[in-house]
Design a protein around this motif. Structure first.
Motif, PDB file in Angstrom:
ATOM      1  N   ASP A   4      -9.053  33.402 -22.918  1.00  0.00           N
ATOM      2  CA  ASP A   4     -10.384  33.962 -22.714  1.00  0.00           C
ATOM      3  C   ASP A   4     -10.420  35.482 -22.861  1.00  0.00           C
ATOM      4  OD1 ASP A   4      -8.983  34.636 -20.463  1.00  0.00           O
ATOM      5  OD2 ASP A   4     -10.478  33.944 -19.035  1.00  0.00           O
ATOM      6  N   GLU A   5      -9.342  36.095 -23.331  1.00  0.00           N
ATOM      7  CA  GLU A   5      -9.310  37.534 -23.573  1.00  0.00           C
ATOM      8  C   GLU A   5      -8.503  37.809 -24.839  1.00  0.00           C
ATOM      9  OE1 GLU A   5      -9.556  39.820 -19.282  1.00  0.00           O
ATOM     10  OE2 GLU A   5      -7.600  39.277 -20.071  1.00  0.00           O
TER      11      GLU A   5
ATOM     12  N   GLU B  63     -14.109  39.069 -24.632  1.00  0.00           N
ATOM     13  CA  GLU B  63     -14.052  38.396 -23.336  1.00  0.00           C
ATOM     14  C   GLU B  63     -14.923  37.152 -23.402  1.00  0.00           C
ATOM     15  OE1 GLU B  63     -15.323  41.028 -20.299  1.00  0.00           O
ATOM     16  OE2 GLU B  63     -13.632  42.402 -20.502  1.00  0.00           O
TER      17      GLU B  63
ATOM     18  N   LYS C 272     -16.883  34.302 -21.614  1.00  0.00           N
ATOM     19  CA  LYS C 272     -17.496  33.864 -20.360  1.00  0.00           C
ATOM     20  C   LYS C 272     -18.177  32.534 -20.638  1.00  0.00           C
ATOM     21  CE  LYS C 272     -18.486  38.573 -18.728  1.00  0.00           C
ATOM     22  NZ  LYS C 272     -19.530  39.476 -18.189  1.00  0.00           N
TER      23      LYS C 272
ATOM     24  N   ARG D 289      -9.619  37.248 -13.038  1.00  0.00           N
ATOM     25  CA  ARG D 289      -9.903  37.105 -14.470  1.00  0.00           C
ATOM     26  C   ARG D 289     -10.767  35.895 -14.769  1.00  0.00           C
ATOM     27  NH1 ARG D 289      -5.660  33.837 -17.200  1.00  0.00           N
ATOM     28  NH2 ARG D 289      -6.496  34.809 -19.091  1.00  0.00           N
TER      29      ARG D 289
ATOM     30  N   ARG E 157     -15.231  35.930 -13.942  1.00  0.00           N
ATOM     31  CA  ARG E 157     -16.254  36.268 -14.936  1.00  0.00           C
ATOM     32  C   ARG E 157     -16.963  35.023 -15.464  1.00  0.00           C
ATOM     33  NH1 ARG E 157     -11.758  36.734 -18.660  1.00  0.00           N
ATOM     34  NH2 ARG E 157     -11.478  38.897 -18.049  1.00  0.00           N
TER      35      ARG E 157
END
Length: 382
Positions: free
Chosen positions: A5-6, A155, A157, A230, A233
């Motif tokens: 997710d990053e 990022e 979400k 982390r 989010r």
């Protein structure tokens, strides 16, 4: 596929092609004049939201994306070809920020949304643009512009209507398995869930909603304890939070009320907006207690956390303001149907209110446009 997710990437748009300085040279054409064409544009880099993706894993391994340069101009009034654009497909819910300025470049919230991340340079001008009555043989041409280059932070979400939060082993994964087709891992040890899971809860042919299960939180998560913040989010885009509490922990010394208050405190420390989201309380694992003990523990828990909300009365419409309390067993499905039914009612009412507000706002804007302007000029007396 591993859930990522990053990611951090670099995007470089193509340079525009240089313009050409050329002159027409043909037999029997003594005064051909300038015929240098323009350069082609450089390729741009775009991002497109794709609902078929759910992870940024591709961008963990390929860090640099560079578009091609535009072709230079040619003689005989021939323009250079423009370079093709690059389109990066990303999951819906991806937030793109500039790593150098921390500015939000794009927020991909719906399928098919397309945003330019780096614009390609314009092609240079050929000498055909510089001819005039006093300059019949221009030799100048301009170079192509440089393309944009950016360092970006991606990022993800997740987009969900309902988010589950709670301590490890509170039964969140079991709950999402009970009400949807999602099959996250379930085991009798903490942090079984290592990445968010999404499940679609279908009520009927016309109504469904998405529920998100994130890894369990512990006290200090906002500062990075446990799996850290982390994953918090992923709750920021949800419309409703379900706080799942284990009423029958393995360790009898553990206080369910203390753990619940710790989670609420972590939400407030992480983000006030997330803390202010509608939050319902779900007391889980009633199957492990006798009916009398379950009632006793529930009453004790509610007294310790200061729960003094009356049961909502929906006879005259769905109550959107009062938090709701549910007592369930995700393992035996006891109470889960009432839970999802009320969630569905809440989401339907929320959409209705949003549509009414949008219609009222649009009507007010139309009235403001149609209303004649007031003449504020000052007239002198004759």
């Amino acid at each position: 596929m591993k859930f990522i997710d990053e990611a951090k990437i670099e995007v470089v748009a193509g340079k525009g092609g240089n313009g050409a300085a050329s002159f027409r040279r043909e037999k029997f054409v003594p005064r051909g004049g300038p015929d240098g064409g323009d350069g082609g544009k450089g390729g741009s880099v775009w991002a497109m939201a794709d609902e078929n993706l759910n992870t940024l894993v591709e961008y963990r391994f390929v860090k640099r994306y560079q578009a091609k340069n535009g072709e230079k101009g040619h003689g005989s009034d021939r323009y250079g070809a423009g370079a093709d654009d690059i389109v990066l497909h990303m999951p819906v819910g991806t937030l793109i920020r500039d790593a150098d300025t921390d500015e939000i470049v794009a927020d991909l919230t719906h399928h098919g949304q397309k945003v330019c991340l780096a614009k390609g340079g314009k092609g240079g001008l050929g000498n055909i643009h510089f001819k005039s009555s006093v300059n019949r043989a221009p030799k100048q041409a301009t170079p192509g512009e440089e393309g944009e280059a950016k360092n970006l932070i991606l990022e993800l979400k997740v987009l969900a209507d309902v988010g589950l939060l709670g301590m490890p082993n509170a039964g969140k994964s079991t709950l999402i398995r009970a009400v949807s087709a999602a099959r996250p891992k379930v085991a009798d040890y903490p942090f079984t869930t290592l990445h968010p899971n999404l499940g679609v809860v279908r009520m009927d042919e016309n109504h469904s909603f998405v529920m998100a299960d994130i890894p369990g939180l512990i006290e200090g998560a906002a500062e990075g304890a446990g799996l850290g913040h982390r994953f918090l989010r992923h709750l920021s885009r949800t419309g409703l939070l379900l706080h799942v509490v284990d009423l029958a922990p393995f360790d009898e010394a553990v206080s369910p009320a203390g753990e619940a208050l710790a989670i609420i405190n972590e939400l407030r420390k992480y983000d006030e907006e997330l803390y202010g989201k509608p939050r319902w309380l779900v007391l889980n694992k009633l199957d492990m207690l006798s009916p009398e003990e379950a009632e006793s523990r529930a009453a004790e828990f509610l007294a310790e956390i200061g729960w003094d909300y009356p049961a909502p009365d929906d006879r005259f419409g769905f109550d959107m303001q009062t938090p709701r309390l549910f007592k369930i067993s995700a393992l035996t499905h006891e109470g889960t149907q009432d839970l999802v039914h009320q969630i569905n009612q809440y989401l339907i009412e929320k959409k209705r209110l949003a549509a009414e507000a949008e219609a009222a706002q649009q009507a007010a804007a139309e009235v403001a446009v149609e209303q004649p302007k007031t003449d504020t000029s000052v007239f002198k007396a004759e």
